[in-house]
Scaffold this motif. Structure first.
Motif, PDB file in Angstrom:
ATOM      1  N   PRO A   1      59.182  48.153  26.350  1.00  0.00           N
ATOM      2  CA  PRO A   1      60.034  46.670  26.269  1.00  0.00           C
ATOM      3  C   PRO A   1      60.574  46.191  24.504  1.00  0.00           C
ATOM      4  O   PRO A   1      61.357  46.374  24.964  1.00  0.00           O
ATOM      5  N   ILE A   2      59.241  47.358  24.160  1.00  0.00           N
ATOM      6  CA  ILE A   2      60.061  46.519  22.269  1.00  0.00           C
ATOM      7  C   ILE A   2      61.399  48.293  21.835  1.00  0.00           C
ATOM      8  O   ILE A   2      62.341  47.238  21.357  1.00  0.00           O
TER       9      ILE A   2
ATOM     10  N   LYS B   1      74.182  44.820  19.218  1.00  0.00           N
ATOM     11  CA  LYS B   1      74.391  43.636  18.594  1.00  0.00           C
ATOM     12  C   LYS B   1      75.029  44.086  16.490  1.00  0.00           C
ATOM     13  O   LYS B   1      76.163  43.701  16.771  1.00  0.00           O
TER      14      LYS B   1
ATOM     15  N   LYS C   1      63.691  49.072  23.885  1.00  0.00           N
ATOM     16  CA  LYS C   1      64.788  48.298  24.800  1.00  0.00           C
ATOM     17  C   LYS C   1      65.523  47.050  24.418  1.00  0.00           C
ATOM     18  O   LYS C   1      66.206  47.012  24.125  1.00  0.00           O
ATOM     19  N   ARG C   2      64.537  45.975  23.159  1.00  0.00           N
ATOM     20  CA  ARG C   2      65.152  45.503  22.776  1.00  0.00           C
ATOM     21  C   ARG C   2      65.266  45.730  21.664  1.00  0.00           C
ATOM     22  O   ARG C   2      66.309  45.890  20.846  1.00  0.00           O
ATOM     23  N   SER C   3      65.216  46.797  21.152  1.00  0.00           N
ATOM     24  CA  SER C   3      65.683  47.741  19.697  1.00  0.00           C
ATOM     25  C   SER C   3      66.660  48.339  19.797  1.00  0.00           C
ATOM     26  O   SER C   3      67.926  48.235  19.358  1.00  0.00           O
TER      27      SER C   3
ATOM     28  N   THR D   1      69.384  47.129  22.288  1.00  0.00           N
ATOM     29  CA  THR D   1      69.651  45.627  22.037  1.00  0.00           C
ATOM     30  C   THR D   1      70.670  45.430  21.542  1.00  0.00           C
ATOM     31  O   THR D   1      71.435  45.173  20.584  1.00  0.00           O
ATOM     32  N   SER D   2      68.904  45.363  19.805  1.00  0.00           N
ATOM     33  CA  SER D   2      69.613  44.538  18.820  1.00  0.00           C
ATOM     34  C   SER D   2      70.339  45.523  18.126  1.00  0.00           C
ATOM     35  O   SER D   2      71.010  45.369  17.293  1.00  0.00           O
TER      36      SER D   2
END
Length: 136
Positions: free
Chosen positions: A81-82, A92, A84-86, A88-89
């Motif tokens: 999850p971390i 952006k 995947k969040r990275s 997405t970040s």
């Protein structure tokens, strides 16, 4: 398990085969380019972005598979999850970092597009380099 191993091997093979794509396409723009030359240059940059995005996605897929394997082996459910969040970040960050450069060049649409695409290429190259770092 066999499916994951095959997919991992496929991803690794794609990465190895796609590595030269990064440097193959060299885009050049004359100082006083005509509109047609600028258009060709932008199309060349688009091809570079396409290739880099494909390489980046291949690395993301490989790391995702590796993290899934680590999760199966260790039970550590925090990594994926971390990661995947990275991603997405990172997407952006790329968009925002290049957008302000684009807006700075408006109303010259051609120059704005060139600045945005060059920015996108640099950030994609940097991100691929980070993704290439071994996780083990």
């Amino acid at each position: 398990m066999i499916k994951n191993k095959r997919l991992s091997i496929s991803c690794t093979l794609l990465i190895l085969l796609s590595a030269p794509i990064q440097a193959d396409e060299q885009c050049n723009l004359a100082a006083q380019a005509t509109p047609d030359e600028a258009k060709s240059y932008l199309q060349c940059l688009d091809k570079q972005i396409e290739s880099l995005t494909r390489i980046q996605q291949t690395w993301v897929n490989k790391i995702t598979l590796d993290l899934n394997k680590i999760e199966e082996e260790t039970g550590n459910t925090q990594l994926l999850p971390i990661f995947k969040r990275s991603i997405t970040s990172q997407n952006k960050y790329l968009e925002d970092s290049c957008k302000w450069r684009y807006l700075q060049k408006v109303p010259n649409g051609t120059q704005a597009a060139i600045v945005y695409k060059r920015c996108e290429i640099r950030i994609l190259e940097q991100h691929i380099e980070v993704l290439r770092q071994p996780i083990k």
